[in-house]
Scaffold this motif. Structure first.
Motif, short mmCIF file in Angstrom:
data_model
loop_
_atom_site.label_atom_id
_atom_site.label_comp_id
_atom_site.label_asym_id
_atom_site.label_seq_id
_atom_site.Cartn_x
_atom_site.Cartn_y
_atom_site.Cartn_z
N GLU A 1 -9.37 4.92 -2.06
CA GLU A 1 -9.15 6.30 -1.67
C GLU A 1 -7.90 6.83 -2.36
N SER A 2 -7.78 8.13 -2.39
CA SER A 2 -6.58 8.77 -2.94
C SER A 2 -5.86 9.48 -1.80
N ILE A 3 -4.55 9.21 -1.70
CA ILE A 3 -3.74 9.84 -0.66
C ILE A 3 -2.50 10.46 -1.30
N GLU A 4 -1.84 11.31 -0.55
CA GLU A 4 -0.61 11.91 -1.05
C GLU A 4 0.58 11.23 -0.40
N VAL B 1 -5.26 4.15 -3.55
CA VAL B 1 -5.11 2.97 -2.69
C VAL B 1 -6.39 2.15 -2.74
N ILE B 2 -6.28 0.92 -3.19
CA ILE B 2 -7.42 0.00 -3.22
C ILE B 2 -7.17 -1.06 -2.15
N SER B 3 -8.06 -1.13 -1.17
CA SER B 3 -7.88 -2.05 -0.04
C SER B 3 -9.00 -3.07 0.02
N GLN B 4 -8.65 -4.28 0.42
CA GLN B 4 -9.64 -5.34 0.57
C GLN B 4 -9.39 -6.07 1.88
N GLU B 5 -10.47 -6.35 2.61
CA GLU B 5 -10.38 -7.11 3.86
C GLU B 5 -11.30 -8.32 3.77
N LYS B 6 -10.77 -9.47 4.14
CA LYS B 6 -11.57 -10.70 4.15
C LYS B 6 -11.34 -11.42 5.48
N TYR B 7 -12.44 -11.67 6.20
CA TYR B 7 -12.37 -12.23 7.55
C TYR B 7 -12.69 -13.71 7.53
N SER C 1 -3.59 -4.19 0.36
CA SER C 1 -3.73 -2.86 -0.26
C SER C 1 -2.86 -2.79 -1.50
N THR C 2 -3.41 -2.19 -2.55
CA THR C 2 -2.68 -1.94 -3.78
C THR C 2 -2.51 -0.44 -3.94
N TYR C 3 -1.29 0.00 -4.18
CA TYR C 3 -0.97 1.43 -4.32
C TYR C 3 -0.62 1.70 -5.78
N ILE C 4 -1.34 2.64 -6.39
CA ILE C 4 -1.15 2.93 -7.81
C ILE C 4 -0.87 4.42 -7.99
N SER C 5 0.31 4.71 -8.55
CA SER C 5 0.65 6.10 -8.88
C SER C 5 1.17 6.13 -10.32
#
Length: 249
Positions: A161-164, A172-178, A189-193
């Motif tokens: 998703e893209s956030i401000e 924001v690229i997020s991954q969940e592993k259970y 989560s990886t945040y790229i700007s």
């Protein structure tokens, strides 16, 4: 404070201002708690109070609020907000499994799914022992936790998703592993700007409804109700949340 299972699980809270901005408009839990506290000027305890999103408006309503959190940065931000608004709240950096407050209360609450930070049976037990020590007889404990929907948890979920953030669009690229054996989900989560790239992560435990009921009974609590949301939705197998209302017997 000595290292414990929480110490390496706090990177999501490294920037209190950003955290506060992200969640400041959420109010369903606050409205639930406000409606529950029909009498004014009660002495209440908030666990994992963070940036004071609930503690400050409840103090404004006239309650004497004792807020604890393990993250000093979050509490510093909460104190600045409270001071700016002229509200007196008692904040202290504490591990919720080893609470040491100078008061007992008729009401303790914890929101934001903070119960999922207690990753082991031992820390869940210690939490309830701490809560019990600070509750008067027939005192109430209200908290929420995400409902484990197994078919969703077992999928490795990757979202984008893209956030401000700070006036800039950030991807924001997020991954969940259970892990079904530990019942713990590892979320990264990886945040790229245009200026920087960074990561944070969190581990969250999922507890099943019957586990919760046994845990409450084991520690001398009566389960009054489980809701499916802070808006008092009926709880069923597909509910995202469990909002637990318990009373110390």
């Amino acid at each position: 404070m000595s290292n414990n299972e929480f110490s390496d699980n706090l990177s999501k809270y490294a920037n209190p201002r950003e955290y506060d901005e992200t969640y400041k408009s959420y109010a369903a839990d606050l409205e639930f708690i406000k409606a529950h506290l029909v009498e004014s000027h009660q002495t209440i305890i908030e666990l994992a109070c963070g940036t004071g999103r609930l503690a400050i408006p409840l103090a404004k309503q006239g309650h004497l609020v004792y807020g604890v959190d393990i993250d000093a940065g979050m509490l510093e931000y909460a104190q600045k907000k409270a001071d700016a608004e002229g509200h007196n709240i008692h904040l202290s950096v504490q591990d919720c499994t080893q609470l040491n407050l100078p008061i007992k209360s008729n009401f303790i609450y914890m929101t934001g799914n903070s119960f999922q930070h207690f990753l082991t049976n031992e820390s869940q037990d210690a939490l309830f022992i701490s809560v019990k020590k600070h509750l008067n007889l027939n005192g109430e404990f209200i908290f929420d936790t995400r409902n484990p929907i197994l078919q969703e948890l077992l999928n490795v979920d990757i979202s984008e998703e893209s956030i401000e953030l700070k006036g800039e669009i950030t991807k924001v690229i997020s991954q969940e592993k259970y892990n079904p054996l530990t019942q713990i989900s590892a979320c990264t989560s990886t945040y790229i700007s245009s200026k920087k790239e960074y990561k944070d992560g969190i581990k969250l435990r999922y507890t099943y409804p019957l586990e919760l009921k046994r845990l409450l009974e084991q520690h001398g609590f009566e389960l009054i109700h489980i809701y499916g949301s802070w808006k008092k939705a009926i709880f069923d197998a597909n509910s995202i949340s469990m909002v637990v209302h318990a009373r110390l017997k």
